[in-house]
Design a protein around this motif. Sequence first.
Motif, mmCIF file in Angstrom:
data_model
loop_
_atom_site.group_PDB
_atom_site.id
_atom_site.type_symbol
_atom_site.label_atom_id
_atom_site.label_comp_id
_atom_site.label_asym_id
_atom_site.label_seq_id
_atom_site.Cartn_x
_atom_site.Cartn_y
_atom_site.Cartn_z
ATOM 1 N N GLN A 102 0.819 -1.204 0.000
ATOM 2 C CA GLN A 102 0.000 0.000 0.000
ATOM 3 C C GLN A 102 0.858 1.261 0.000
ATOM 4 O O GLN A 102 0.535 2.241 -0.674
ATOM 5 N N ILE A 103 1.945 1.240 0.745
ATOM 6 C CA ILE A 103 2.870 2.376 0.725
ATOM 7 C C ILE A 103 3.489 2.515 -0.656
ATOM 8 O O ILE A 103 3.632 3.623 -1.182
ATOM 9 N N ASP A 104 3.822 1.386 -1.261
ATOM 10 C CA ASP A 104 4.380 1.416 -2.613
ATOM 11 C C ASP A 104 3.376 2.047 -3.580
ATOM 12 O O ASP A 104 3.758 2.828 -4.456
ATOM 13 N N ALA A 105 2.085 1.731 -3.420
ATOM 14 C CA ALA A 105 1.061 2.301 -4.291
ATOM 15 C C ALA A 105 0.973 3.815 -4.126
ATOM 16 O O ALA A 105 0.808 4.553 -5.103
ATOM 17 N N ILE A 106 1.092 4.310 -2.885
ATOM 18 C CA ILE A 106 1.062 5.752 -2.651
ATOM 19 C C ILE A 106 2.268 6.431 -3.280
ATOM 20 O O ILE A 106 2.149 7.427 -4.004
ATOM 21 N N VAL A 107 3.461 5.892 -3.021
ATOM 22 C CA VAL A 107 4.686 6.514 -3.538
ATOM 23 C C VAL A 107 4.706 6.471 -5.059
ATOM 24 O O VAL A 107 5.003 7.476 -5.722
ATOM 25 N N LYS A 108 4.397 5.321 -5.636
ATOM 26 C CA LYS A 108 4.398 5.203 -7.091
ATOM 27 C C LYS A 108 3.307 6.077 -7.707
ATOM 28 O O LYS A 108 3.475 6.619 -8.803
ATOM 29 N N GLY A 109 2.180 6.221 -6.990
ATOM 30 C CA GLY A 109 1.123 7.087 -7.489
ATOM 31 C C GLY A 109 1.556 8.539 -7.556
ATOM 32 O O GLY A 109 1.248 9.252 -8.517
ATOM 33 N N ILE A 110 2.246 9.005 -6.521
ATOM 34 C CA ILE A 110 2.771 10.376 -6.536
ATOM 35 C C ILE A 110 3.744 10.547 -7.693
ATOM 36 O O ILE A 110 3.696 11.540 -8.440
ATOM 37 N N GLU A 111 4.628 9.580 -7.845
ATOM 38 C CA GLU A 111 5.620 9.649 -8.923
ATOM 39 C C GLU A 111 4.950 9.618 -10.297
ATOM 40 O O GLU A 111 5.266 10.425 -11.177
ATOM 41 N N HIS A 112 4.033 8.693 -10.477
ATOM 42 C CA HIS A 112 3.413 8.494 -11.795
ATOM 43 C C HIS A 112 2.441 9.614 -12.141
ATOM 44 O O HIS A 112 2.382 10.072 -13.290
#
Length: 236
Positions: free
Chosen positions: A100-110
């Motif tokens: 879930q943290i990966d989804a947040i970080v990758k979402g900000i990046e993407h």
Amino acid sequence: MICAAAILLVGGMLLCGACGTPDPPAESADTSGFNSLYASNCSACHGPGGRNGASQSLNDPLYLSIVQEDEIRRTVEHGRPGTSMPAFAQNQGGPLSSAQIDAIVKGIEHSWRGNANLHGAIPPGVTPPGTTPPGTTPPGTTPPPYSAPLGKAQNGKVIFEAVCVLCHGEKGAVGPVTGASYLTLVSDQGLRTTIIVGRPSLGMPDWSHQPYRHGLTDQDISDLVAWLSSQRPRTL
């Protein structure tokens, strides 16, 4: 700081369905769950869509130009001790799994890093001093580094009185950026980040648009942070 919010526990223990197979996790490890995860965990402080919250706007091209992905992840996982930004990783006592943290970080990046259309989010009529739009840097100008050692508080006091007092008042009384309530909730890094990227939606210009020697230098910023830090109440 990043994703300090009213926290809703997403995911949790897998429950068996009627057919005897586990139900799938609530969110996947890719960015498909970003919007719901961000809304549940981050938007209360960082604003809907990453803008205009009480804390640092994450959907900001200048902010994302100085902060690295690893730093965003580290902040989400571990929080900012001593500030209102909590740790979100489950192994730190938070509610979110690594995926879930990966989804947040990758979402900000993407979704937000390098998005040239972000400048349209700045309200019309907000025009800090300078020759380039807020949230952008003058041609050929490199933003100051995200982190740096503290400077000299006595020099920072001079800069505050020359620049910041115009909006924040004597000793930061308008704001109040030198008040105990504010300074006990913000880290030195948070102060530095705000000085660099500004708060354009609130009329605060970034470092390059400050009416002081055609913009603040990296040393000016370090000195300002040192002086503001020196005003923070000391606890035993």
